[in-house]
Design a protein around this motif. Structure first.
Motif, PDB file in Angstrom:
ATOM      1  N   GLU A  63       0.850  -1.181   0.000  1.00  0.00           N
ATOM      2  CA  GLU A  63       0.000   0.000   0.000  1.00  0.00           C
ATOM      3  C   GLU A  63       0.887   1.233   0.000  1.00  0.00           C
ATOM      4  O   GLU A  63       1.688   1.445   0.903  1.00  0.00           O
TER       5      GLU A  63
ATOM      6  N   ARG B 100      -2.991   6.059   1.446  1.00  0.00           N
ATOM      7  CA  ARG B 100      -4.419   5.924   1.743  1.00  0.00           C
ATOM      8  C   ARG B 100      -5.021   7.315   1.905  1.00  0.00           C
ATOM      9  O   ARG B 100      -4.559   8.117   2.719  1.00  0.00           O
TER      10      ARG B 100
ATOM     11  N   LYS C 156      -0.803   5.854   7.471  1.00  0.00           N
ATOM     12  CA  LYS C 156      -1.945   5.096   6.994  1.00  0.00           C
ATOM     13  C   LYS C 156      -3.218   5.534   7.710  1.00  0.00           C
ATOM     14  O   LYS C 156      -3.301   5.550   8.923  1.00  0.00           O
TER      15      LYS C 156
ATOM     16  N   HIS D 145      -7.300  -5.127  -3.916  1.00  0.00           N
ATOM     17  CA  HIS D 145      -8.072  -4.091  -3.219  1.00  0.00           C
ATOM     18  C   HIS D 145      -9.311  -4.659  -2.528  1.00  0.00           C
ATOM     19  O   HIS D 145      -9.807  -4.051  -1.597  1.00  0.00           O
TER      20      HIS D 145
ATOM     21  N   SER E  35     -10.199   3.596  -1.089  1.00  0.00           N
ATOM     22  CA  SER E  35      -9.378   4.773  -0.746  1.00  0.00           C
ATOM     23  C   SER E  35      -7.887   4.506  -0.789  1.00  0.00           C
ATOM     24  O   SER E  35      -7.094   5.385  -0.432  1.00  0.00           O
ATOM     25  N   ARG E  36      -7.461   3.343  -1.246  1.00  0.00           N
ATOM     26  CA  ARG E  36      -6.049   2.992  -1.224  1.00  0.00           C
ATOM     27  C   ARG E  36      -5.425   3.123  -2.600  1.00  0.00           C
ATOM     28  O   ARG E  36      -6.048   2.854  -3.618  1.00  0.00           O
TER      29      ARG E  36
ATOM     30  N   GLN F  40      -2.159   1.478  -4.459  1.00  0.00           N
ATOM     31  CA  GLN F  40      -1.207   0.386  -4.302  1.00  0.00           C
ATOM     32  C   GLN F  40      -0.172   0.407  -5.415  1.00  0.00           C
ATOM     33  O   GLN F  40      -0.409   0.915  -6.510  1.00  0.00           O
TER      34      GLN F  40
END
Length: 433
Positions: A8, A11, A119, A342, A376-377, A379
């Motif tokens: 990740e 965020r 995070k 995800h 909302s991430r 990667q």
């Protein structure tokens, strides 16, 4: 392929829908939001600074641009100008990043977060036109022109893209119309009905041709507002008697070994959800005559987004179930796959550019793909360099193999009792065959 986990990178405090990477500055631009609903979820465009720290690629928040009640659903990048699809409108943004002079970095406002965005932490929102100082860089973002680009009963701009010299941008939405606008004035220069229903994606080629794909199961090639041809992906692909397919995405890409060559890539998905879903397909097309060159299955997960690397070497795919994959463009072979990276629909993918700061940030890897989703991430997906054997070494190994084979044969023949096979040594009643 085995199950793996993707790191990740960042965020955000809101769902992410769109992603771009600026090659000159190496900025990763992620956008999204909760829309106009009063849920407390903000809307914004986040500018992330990419760096290599201890040999690893990392991202930190450089600037947060507040878009008030408008969530950004799609993005296109042309130099220092962003075209952001926000509801039924297209908003142009200009961003400028400068290296700080003197001790400006030490005078950054107290509301700024540290060099690493923790995070889940919510960044401080910045007002339009505000400057941000962070780790030696300062960034200024300002709103330019905005224009309504969709006029259906429930208007929504679904896609935006620039032409090859960034003088025009094309938009498509739920009303099925393509509209072309001058940059940066957003003066409309072309408008025509391309599809019955929503436009899912569009791509502008360097020769001015425009490809559109829609919910009406059609993919069309246009020269201005004149239809050139309809794409027929099943001409050299599988045939189905009862499963209708529609085009989900389209992208132009270069041909790595042909400087003037051009390919078009499309994704085909089942038009309806079935209990036992049929496979989705990738198709590569000749960019000059739009004939299908190759079609291959890309699994049973429904594809949600597609992107092509800057050199046209790799294809990046995201799925509605959250998986991410990287394919080689010339053979449509899967090189990298993370199942449910995800866990929810992947909304956009973007490759790290191969020019500008791209090689510096990439390190020893062959390519890097970023993915964002409703979770909302953001990667990071790294493809390790494929080890190749030099041609001279292959030739040397072949010669060595031949020499060893000859020596083994000589050794075996020297031990074989040839004298016993002569006619004078045969017993009576036996013949030599």
């Amino acid at each position: 392929m085995g199950r793996r986990r993707a790191p990740e990178l960042y965020r955000a405090p809101f769902p992410l829908y769109a992603l771009q990477v600026d090659p000159s500055t190496g900025l990763l631009i992620a956008a999204g939001g909760g829309g106009a609903a009063k849920t407390g979820i903000k809307n914004g465009v986040h500018f992330l600074q990419l760096e290599r720290i201890n040999g690893r690629l990392s991202a930190s928040l450089l600037h947060s641009h507040d878009t008030e009640t408008r969530a950004t659903m799609n993005l296109a990048l042309a130099g220092d100008i962003l075209a952001a699809g926000q509801d039924a409108h297209c908003q142009l943004l200009r961003f400028q990043a400068h290296q700080q002079k003197g001790n400006k970095a030490e005078k950054a406002g107290s509301k700024e977060q540290g060099p690493r965005q923790r995070k889940g932490a919510a960044p401080a929102e910045k007002k339009c036109g505000a400057e941000t100082q962070h780790e030696g860089l300062e960034l200024r973002v300002e709103n330019l022109q905005a224009v309504q680009t969709d006029f259906s009963s429930d208007p929504l701009q679904k896609v935006v893209c620039f032409n090859h010299d960034n003088t025009l941008l094309a938009t498509g939405g739920t009303d099925g119309y393509v509209r072309v606008w001058k940059v940066p004035s957003l003066e409309k220069v072309l408008e025509f009905k391309a599809h019955e229903g929503e436009i899912e994606d569009l791509a502008l080629g360097p020769d001015g041709k425009l490809v559109t794909v829609g919910r009406d199961l059609k993919a069309s090639v246009w020269q201005k507002n004149q239809l050139v041809t309809q794409l027929q992906w099943q001409e050299n692909g599988p045939t189905f008697s009862s499963t209708p397919y529609r085009y989900q995405a389209c992208r132009f890409g270069q041909v790595p070994d042909q400087p003037a060559g051009l390919r078009l890539f499309t994704v085909q998905i089942p038009h309806k959800r079935l209990r036992q879903p049929p496979p989705c397909y990738l198709t590569a097309w000749d960019g000059s005559n739009f004939l299908p060159l190759r079609t291959k299955s890309c699994g049973h997960e429904v594809i949600s987004c597609l992107n092509v690397s800057e050199s046209g070497t790799f294809l990046g795919l995201g799925t509605v179930t959250g998986s991410v994959a990287i394919y080689i463009a010339f053979s449509l072979q899967c090189l990298y796959y993370v199942r449910e990276a995800h866990g929810i629909v992947v909304t956009d993918v973007a490759f790290l550019p191969e020019k500008g700061r791209g090689p510096e940030l990439l390190g020893s890897h062959e390519t890097a793909l970023f993915s964002v989703a409703v979770d909302s991430r953001c990667q990071l997906h790294l493809l390790p360099s494929r080890r190749s054997v030099p041609v001279w070494l292959l030739l040397l190994l072949c010669v060595g193999l031949i020499v060893v084979t000859i020596l083994l044969l000589q050794s075996c023949l020297s031990r074989f009792p040839l004298a016993s096979l002569s006619p004078g040594n045969q017993e009576p009643g036996h013949c030599l065959l």
